[in-house]
Design an enzyme around this catalytic site. Structure first.
Site, short mmCIF file in Angstrom:
data_model
loop_
_atom_site.label_atom_id
_atom_site.label_comp_id
_atom_site.label_asym_id
_atom_site.label_seq_id
_atom_site.Cartn_x
_atom_site.Cartn_y
_atom_site.Cartn_z
NE ARG A 1 -35.47 12.98 16.10
CZ ARG A 1 -34.15 12.89 16.17
NH1 ARG A 1 -33.53 13.08 17.33
NH2 ARG A 1 -33.43 12.61 15.11
CD GLU B 1 -34.03 19.06 16.56
OE1 GLU B 1 -35.21 18.91 16.25
OE2 GLU B 1 -33.13 18.26 16.22
#
Length: 801
Positions: free
Chosen positions: A319, A728
């Site tokens: 990621r 997030e």
């Protein structure tokens, strides 16, 4: 299923409602895992025996002295494990190790009648060690080529050729720190056996199904022998995605061996020294720009500090690589990723899951390049924002890229940036020992698990004969408001008031094979599953109502606890009455729902595909004031415009944006993990293992003025009721604080030189950067020059340390 994004008339989603447990939280009546032992008899308490070395072999382990301590019942060691002595999914995390891999590693656990008895028993255990060489820092690991896991590469175009042809070239190297989760509730598990020998575990876990699997394989049992329940967590932030499994396994093993309930709750020092943190990263990079300040190429190597085992380090690194572009078009990219193996806690998931570390790289590049290019950093960033038709380095089209530009412009206007910049110039001219600065940064964050299989969820919805509703889903509540949103989704889908809906604790025997509540996907996945289950029920109820009202089922409408039909303005059936009628007609009024995210594909070997359902966008502008004598600073004001689609619960989303931003600012400016790096006997010991030594954001670090605006007219098709994830993405809006600090430091100097700023940018780090800026200005005034003029067509190379 009906359209996932469309909302009915008068939906319950979108209403401003308080958190479903708000009253319980503020009155202290909310129960957490460790509260559940009240009323239980014969509970044993677990205490770890922690190793005093960063790396060592256990040469002997004598438990007999502990058994002589009054109240000690048993000492658990590797010899007691009937199944697999491993607490992870990669088979590299022995639950009871014979080789100590970090300072504080638990080699065995003592069970006592009281916590004090267990503690004294742990002190009595006699362990001998042979110390081994250890690696603590990323620099040491890189030099020793100590790596683990896969080493992915993200590539597009020809970065080398583009760098060669770039009008301006920059290079740098920087190491940026990790972060302690510091959830209010430490790790806790409570395990016991029922009358049939089944193992029941209450666990503070974000991933009950994986906790179930790990406990089962440690005990040598099948998954159906183990039930895991998570009532709620007092914070998680990713730290309870993988790390709870071993603690639950220890408690379960103790319960099986003794036949008594076992409680394991870490105190704060144990929690900090035993569990993983956000991954620290090291970046070495080179970037090229054209004459207009547009990025032409980025070449970099990102190395994460994975600690002693893999845990989630591989997907975190993946990621990170997928987010090195943040919100910017980079035509030529080549980024290599590596995971260092060090003798520290196994670093793990943390809010953002590698995204913040990846974005750090490009924001560092732009922040350092702007003054040499002669551009305002905000203008440089705006020039490089994605536009329609462009795609990420891994090949995913950036849908709705125009939102980035609209959000940017909306923020400039709402924050009155033009006027405030003029005021900052006036302030700085009149205050030689203080400087103010303002910075704006964007966020583009992909939503979905990179591992495609995790993008699925289930739900179980019961409608009772009296019309009341009980919902079960696989997501866990850690204070983020997921359960609140799920109640609103169910109420909207069934067309009933919110008080009709009650939510049951998350349990593996109600909804199996669930994914972790992580990757900001909790509402998307579980909301989709709940909506599916509710629509199955409402479709059956519609047939019952249609027969009663002599209309077609498609013409039946559910709203506010009443059931009516098109044109039946003066006639309705109470939802409770309809549920009762359905029961007596033998129509099932419960359903299992399921949702899988569509349109995903990811080739992890090639680092290509479309791993994300959509991107969440946002931007923040932050203003700071820095004291030139101390490096201390104040956050004067922060303005945020953030895209949450059509909000499921605006009050919850606002809280998530504010909290995420503050946590991100903590990572970037305050929170510093320090280990003893000496060669002494305490090498590897974490020095910042309490609230007195680890600096957390408090009220004094909050922006004095804090404005958050939800981006409007932002329906996201294909997502539950048109919403977007919010957990997030807001954390990375905090880059605006770091970049404002960089610009404030630059204002102490000439303002045309790159500013090197450590991370976290603590007051000490800011002070040192100010000193460097002043020294550079002094040398330049004496006729020296450290960089070529930005207008020169030749390359400009700078270095960061």
């Amino acid at each position: 299923m009906k359209s996932l994004a469309d909302r009915p008339v008068n939906p319950v989603v979108g209403l401003t409602v308080p958190h479903e447990s708000a009253a319980l939280h503020v009155t202290g009546t909310a129960l957490y895992t460790d509260d559940l032992i009240v009323g239980r008899q014969n509970v044993l308490h677990a205490w770890p025996v922690q190793a005093p070395h960063a790396h060592a072999v256990v040469t002997s382990l004598r438990t007999e002295p502990a058994l002589q301590v009054p109240g000690v019942v048993r000492v658990l060691t590797g010899a007691d494990v009937p199944g697999v002595n491993d607490a992870g999914t990669k088979h590299d995390e022995p639950l009871f190790p014979t080789e100590v891999m970090y300072y504080g590693h638990a080699v065995c656990w003592v069970l006592g009648e009281t916590p004090e008895a267990a503690r004294l028993g742990a002190e009595a255990v006699d362990v001998s060690y042979d110390r081994l060489p250890s690696l603590l820092t990323l620099t040491e690991a890189i030099e020793a080529e100590s790596f683990q896991g896969h080493q992915p590469t993200l590539s597009r175009g020809d970065a080398n050729a583009a760098l060669e042809g770039a009008a301006h070239r920059f290079s740098g190297e920087i190491e940026y720190g990790g972060q302690e989760h510091f959830y209010l509730e430490t790790h806790a598990s409570f395990a016991y056996l029922d009358e049939g020998g089944q193992i029941f575990i209450h666990s503070s876990t974000q991933h009950p199904s994986e906790t179930q699997e790990i406990v089962a394989h440690v005990l040598g049992r099948h998954n159906h022998d183990v039930t895991v329940q998570c009532l709620r967590m007092g914070g998680g932030f990713g730290g309870k995605e993988m790390q709870p499994h071993g603690f639950a396994a220890v408690a379960a093993l103790g319960a099986v061996l003794t036949g008594r309930p076992v409680r394991l709750r870490l105190n704060r020092t144990q929690d900090i020294t035993l569990t993983g943190k956000r991954h620290p990263f090291h970046a070495r990079w080179e970037a090229g720009f054209d004459q207009d300040g547009r990025i032409q190429a980025l070449k970099a190597t990102l190395t994460s500090d994975g600690g002693w085992s893999l845990d989630l380090s591989e997907p975190v690194l993946t990621r990170a690589l997928c987010h090195v572009d943040n919100s910017y078009w980079i035509p030529n990219v080549h980024v290599d990723g590596r995971i260092a193996k060090t003798n520290k806690t196994s670093q793990t998931a943390f809010r953002g899951f590698g995204g913040p570390q990846g974005m750090f790289l490009i924001e560092e590049v732009l922040g350092r390049a702007a003054p040499v290019l002669g551009l305002d950093p905000g203008e440089l960033r705006q020039r490089n924002l994605y536009t329609a038709g462009q795609s990420t380095p891994y090949g995913q089209p950036v849908r709705h890229a125009e939102r980035l530009h609209t959000i940017w412009q909306t923020l400039l206007e709402r924050a009155d940036v033009g006027r405030r910049r003029e005021e900052i110039d006036v302030f700085n001219a009149g205050h030689p020992h203080n400087r103010r600065a303002l910075a704006i940064t964007p966020v583009k964050f992909g939503i979905s698990f990179n591992l495609t299989a995790f993008n699925q969820a289930g739900a179980l919805v019961h409608v009772y004969k009296d019309g009341s509703v009980l919902i079960n889903h696989g997501g866990t509540e850690m204070g983020q408001g997921l359960h609140t949103k799920m109640r609103q989704v169910a109420a909207t889908a069934l067309g009933v008031p919110l008080d009709f809906i009650r939510l049951a604790p998350t349990r593996t025997d109600k909804v199996p094979n669930t994914s972790a509540t992580a990757a900001s996907s909790g509402a998307d996945l579980n909301g989709g599953a709940i909506k599916d289950a509710c629509e199955q029920i409402s479709a059956r109820l519609a047939e019952v109502a249609a027969r009663k009202m002599n209309i077609h089922p498609d013409d039946v409408r559910f709203a506010d606890g009443k059931v009516t039909g098109i044109g039946f303005h003066d006639r309705h059936i109470a939802f409770a009455d309809l549920a009762n009628d359905a029961y007596f007609q033998r129509i099932p009024i419960w359903a299992a729902g399921y949702y899988r995210t569509s349109g995903l594909h990811w080739d992890s070997a090639r680092m290509q595909g479309e791993p994300f359902k959509y991107f969440a966008y946002g931007a923040a502008v932050s203003e700071v004031e820095v004291d030139g004598f101390t490096g201390a600073y104040r956050q004067l004001r922060t303005d945020i415009v953030h895209d949450v689609g059509d909000s499921l619960s605006p009050l919850i989303d606002l809280g998530q944006i504010e909290g995420g931003f503050v946590q991100g600012a903590g990572w970037l400016t305050l929170e510093e993990l320090r280990w003893d790096e000496s060669d002494g006997e305490h090498r590897g010991r974490l020095a910042t293992q309490s609230a007195s030594t680890y600096k957390l954001p408090s009220f004094s670090e909050m922006p004095e003025e804090f404005n958050v605006h939800l981006f409007e007219q932002a329906t996201e098709s294909g997502v539950v009721y048109g919403s977007k994830a919010v957990g997030e993405p807001p954390l990375m809006l905090a880059f605006s604080v770091r970049e404002a600090l960089r610009q404030a430091v630059a204002a102490f100097g000439a303002g045309d030189r790159p500013v090197e700023l450590a991370s976290p940018a603590t007051p000490e780090a800011v002070f040192w950067a100010i000193q460097a800026a002043r020294e550079t200005t002094s040398k330049a005034s004496d006729g020296g020059s450290q960089a070529e003029d930005a207008s020169s067509p030749s390359s400009v190379t700078t270095a960061a340390g």
